[in-house]
Scaffold this active site. Structure first.
Site, PDB file in Angstrom:
ATOM      1  N   GLY B  71       6.167   6.677   3.757  1.00  0.00           N
ATOM      2  CA  GLY B  71       5.249   7.808   3.775  1.00  0.00           C
ATOM      3  C   GLY B  71       4.601   7.988   5.135  1.00  0.00           C
ATOM      4  O   GLY B  71       4.441   9.123   5.613  1.00  0.00           O
ATOM      5  N   THR B  72       4.250   6.908   5.772  1.00  0.00           N
ATOM      6  CA  THR B  72       3.601   6.989   7.079  1.00  0.00           C
ATOM      7  C   THR B  72       4.536   7.636   8.103  1.00  0.00           C
ATOM      8  O   THR B  72       4.115   8.488   8.889  1.00  0.00           O
ATOM      9  CB  THR B  72       3.173   5.586   7.565  1.00  0.00           C
ATOM     10  OG1 THR B  72       2.216   5.072   6.638  1.00  0.00           O
ATOM     11  CG2 THR B  72       2.554   5.633   8.952  1.00  0.00           C
ATOM     12  N   ASN B 151      -5.709   9.017  -2.756  1.00  0.00           N
ATOM     13  CA  ASN B 151      -5.242   7.723  -3.250  1.00  0.00           C
ATOM     14  C   ASN B 151      -6.339   6.889  -3.910  1.00  0.00           C
ATOM     15  O   ASN B 151      -6.078   6.119  -4.812  1.00  0.00           O
ATOM     16  CB  ASN B 151      -4.590   6.923  -2.119  1.00  0.00           C
ATOM     17  CG  ASN B 151      -5.439   6.877  -0.869  1.00  0.00           C
ATOM     18  OD1 ASN B 151      -5.994   7.897  -0.450  1.00  0.00           O
ATOM     19  ND2 ASN B 151      -5.572   5.714  -0.268  1.00  0.00           N
ATOM     20  N   SER B 199       6.694   9.136  -0.841  1.00  0.00           N
ATOM     21  CA  SER B 199       6.973   7.728  -0.593  1.00  0.00           C
ATOM     22  C   SER B 199       7.635   7.123  -1.819  1.00  0.00           C
ATOM     23  O   SER B 199       7.174   7.321  -2.943  1.00  0.00           O
ATOM     24  CB  SER B 199       5.668   6.999  -0.282  1.00  0.00           C
ATOM     25  OG  SER B 199       5.895   5.613  -0.279  1.00  0.00           O
ATOM     26  N   GLY B 200       8.695   6.376  -1.609  1.00  0.00           N
ATOM     27  CA  GLY B 200       9.464   5.823  -2.722  1.00  0.00           C
ATOM     28  C   GLY B 200       8.691   4.824  -3.567  1.00  0.00           C
ATOM     29  O   GLY B 200       8.706   4.884  -4.792  1.00  0.00           O
ATOM     30  N   HIS B 201       7.980   3.931  -2.898  1.00  0.00           N
ATOM     31  CA  HIS B 201       7.420   2.814  -3.665  1.00  0.00           C
ATOM     32  C   HIS B 201       6.206   3.198  -4.504  1.00  0.00           C
ATOM     33  O   HIS B 201       5.681   2.384  -5.253  1.00  0.00           O
ATOM     34  CB  HIS B 201       7.107   1.620  -2.748  1.00  0.00           C
ATOM     35  CG  HIS B 201       5.895   1.773  -1.902  1.00  0.00           C
ATOM     36  ND1 HIS B 201       4.749   1.040  -2.143  1.00  0.00           N
ATOM     37  CD2 HIS B 201       5.636   2.543  -0.841  1.00  0.00           C
ATOM     38  CE1 HIS B 201       3.841   1.366  -1.243  1.00  0.00           C
ATOM     39  NE2 HIS B 201       4.355   2.269  -0.438  1.00  0.00           N
ATOM     40  N   THR B 237      21.130   4.884  11.210  1.00  0.00           N
ATOM     41  CA  THR B 237      22.011   4.796  10.034  1.00  0.00           C
ATOM     42  C   THR B 237      21.176   4.818   8.765  1.00  0.00           C
ATOM     43  O   THR B 237      20.126   4.182   8.690  1.00  0.00           O
ATOM     44  CB  THR B 237      22.845   3.494  10.101  1.00  0.00           C
ATOM     45  OG1 THR B 237      23.619   3.551  11.297  1.00  0.00           O
ATOM     46  CG2 THR B 237      23.764   3.365   8.900  1.00  0.00           C
ATOM     47  N   CYS B 325     -15.328  -5.516   1.865  1.00  0.00           N
ATOM     48  CA  CYS B 325     -14.963  -6.912   2.054  1.00  0.00           C
ATOM     49  C   CYS B 325     -13.502  -7.199   1.800  1.00  0.00           C
ATOM     50  O   CYS B 325     -13.014  -8.266   2.111  1.00  0.00           O
ATOM     51  CB  CYS B 325     -15.838  -7.802   1.194  1.00  0.00           C
ATOM     52  SG  CYS B 325     -17.393  -8.098   2.035  1.00  0.00           S
TER      53      CYS B 325
END
Lengths: 187, 390
Positions: B71-72, B151, B199-201, B237, B325
């Site tokens: 995605g980035t 998100n 994004s795939g994941h 590729t 944190c």
């Protein structure tokens, strides 16, 4: 995930001496809700200025809880004079070390302890000496100079890790860098 | 210990069907899709099939689909291409709640390349101030880039309306739809965006595969310059195995979209309502209606997020926090700060993001665990006394 030592994890899951201490005659508070961590330390000091009991209440992450728990264990049995010499490194070492980004948790412990001792001795902690550099976290130039010298800090990021200074709006980061430079240059 | 996985906005389980589809191409069929032999070409055919499936998910044409590494990369490619397309325009617009893949690139362009950046604010429910957005679009604006869904909170932006406005003004529009895909209907024929990232994941494909939709006819400058792959729009590729996985994942995402909007939404609402009812002093971040069906961002007063997460971890529960944190910074998430969520609950915010793999039993497990975790941490907190924030 943070790489916490087993001892940090153990003190977080099973913190010692939690809660208000009945009959406490020394209390020190540091931090706030907005900072993301806060510690209230309770001590019971006997007539020989020996700390006979200690407890804490903490709002914060795992290492803040563990540092607070460790602090209460360390100071039990110490005289106030001995406790006054305790450093944040002592707290961190007791826990087998803290991640660099979490060193401010041990600094918080040291600061609450100082305040509790001053509270017992009836000393009003006056306005902090020095000039405020970080307005977000109320940190002065003298505090930064002390931390840089004591911990051999070389970057503004590390100043943030130890003191939080520079970790809010970031406006003072250049100023912090100048302070580090001047300490290095021995000025 | 059984894992209860409710961190699907961070990443998702690769679907069994996706793995099954991929495996032969990891082993036996290793050919290069560009090769002039049948052995390689059979992989090429499979990629063509995958491209069609991805296109079907967003109602695009297959030639509008470019495969990237994540995605980035899709976000960066889109933004760089847009500013190259309009070298004379020096103003770009985004929001102040974007993912770092957009936010940090915009800051970089402002700092290093002299771009004037507008970060459009959101209100306390996370809703975009579109009046501000439209007012700030000028002759000098090269690009507007806005996320479809947030998100952290799941709040949705009105992408269709914004696409119309940018089109009227001749400004390029890119949307990061990484969190929206598979959860809301995306139809690029109806929503007139120029570029869109996936994004795939996040949709049950593996990590390391992304997609950039580029509208037919749009001038595009590649981010990775190399071979002829992806019609010269992205050299290198092809990641054949992951592309094939992505195709299958998109096919499943399309099929599961109604499930996510009924069963998964019901689970999320159940979790949300039970927590609000059973734990005092907690509140949901983000608009309750204009929100992804799988996401719940909920803040607990007087306790800190990392502590909550590490204690939930003991129950096998995986979630995220908007707390400082966990990230090494000191301020809570920029999204919660931009919304003006008060510190008392921002530091104690947990994000649960569900998928169709979750069950009602898991929700009950989370509810019981959280009741006890919050109770334990509040007993320790200096800001909590007699059942109240002090």
């Amino acid at each position: 995930m943070w790489e916490y030592t087993e001892k940090v994890k153990e003190h977080f899951m099973n913190p010692r001496n939690v809660g208000e201490l009945e009959g406490a005659n020394a209390v020190g508070e540091t931090g706030s809700l907005s900072c993301g961590d806060a510690l209230k330390l309770f001590l019971k000091v006997d007539e020989n200025e020996k700390i006979v009991e200690a407890s804490f209440m903490t709002f914060g992450c795992a290492s803040a809880v563990a540092s607070s728990s460790a602090l209460t264990e360390i100071v039990k049995g110490m005289t106030l004079d001995e406790a006054a010499k305790l450093t944040n490194e002592d707290i961190s070492n007791y826990l087998g070390g803290l991640p660099k980004e979490k060193m401010h948790c041990s600094v918080m412990g040291q600061s609450a302890l100082k305040k509790a001792i001053a509270n017992y001795r009836g000393i009003q902690i006056l306005e902090k000496p020095g000039r405020i550099v970080c307005e977000c976290f109320d940190v002065t130039d003298l505090e930064i100079i002390d931390a840089v010298k004591a911990n051999n800090i070389g970057t503004a990021d590390d100043v943030t890790n130890y003191l939080k200074a520079g970790g809010g709006c970031g406006k003072c980061i250049e100023h912090i860098e100048e302070i580090i430079e001047s300490v290095k240059a021995g000025r | 210990m059984k894992i209860v996985y409710t961190d699907n906005n961070a990443t998702t389980k690769v679907a069994d069907e996706v793995i099954e589809e991929m495996l032969p191409y990891l082993g036996e069929f290793y050919g290069n899709p560009s090769s002039m032999h049948t052995f390689g070409d059979q992989v090429g055919k499979k990629i063509k099939e995958a491209r069609q499936k991805v296109a079907d998910l967003i109602n695009a044409d297959p030639e509008e689909i470019v495969f990237t590494s994540c995605g980035t990369e899709s976000d960066n490619s889109a933004i760089f291409s847009a500013i190259h397309a309009f070298p004379d325009k020096k103003h770009i617009i985004t929001s102040n709640v974007e993912h770092p893949a957009v936010k940090n690139l915009f800051m970089h362009l402002g700092k290093k390349q002299g771009y004037k950046i507008t970060f459009v604010p959101v209100d306390k429910k996370g809703i975009l101030d579109t009046d501000q957005l439209y007012k700030r679009m000028t002759e000098d604006t090269a690009l507007v880039s806005l996320m479809w869904a947030n998100n952290e909170t799941g709040v949705l932006f009105p992408i269709e309306e914004i696409a119309q406005k940018t089109r009227e003004k001749g400004i390029l529009f890119h949307t990061d739809a990484v969190q929206a895909a598979g959860k809301v209907v995306i139809d690029v024929k109806k929503t007139d965006v120029d570029m869109l990232s996936l994004s795939g994941h996040k949709i049950h494909a593996p990590k390391g595969i992304g997609v950039l939709y580029i509208k037919n006819g749009l001038k595009f400058s590649p981010f990775l310059i190399g071979g002829h792959q992806e019609k010269g729009r992205r050299g290198g590729t092809e990641n054949t195995v992951s592309i094939i996985g992505m195709g299958k994942a998109c096919e499943l995402a399309k099929k599961n979209l109604p499930v996510v909007n009924t069963a998964v939404r019901k689970l999320r609402d159940y979790l949300q309502n039970q927590l609000l009812e059973k734990i005092p002093s907690c509140s949901v971040n983000g608009d309750l209606n204009l929100r992804l069906p799988n996401t719940l961002s909920i803040g607990f007063d007087a306790v800190e997020g990392e502590s909550i997460l590490l204690m939930l971890d003991r129950y096998g529960i995986c979630a995220s926090s908007g707390s400082a944190c966990t990230s090494g910074s000191l301020d809570p998430s920029h999204v919660l700060m931009a919304m003006g969520v008060p510190f008392k609950s921002a530091h104690g915010t947990i994000r649960f993001s569900l998928s169709h793999y979750n069950t009602p039993e898991e929700m009950d497990h989370i509810i019981l665990a959280l009741i006890s975790v919050i109770e334990k941490l509040r007993a320790m907190s200096p800001f909590w006394k007699n059942g109240k924030l002090i």
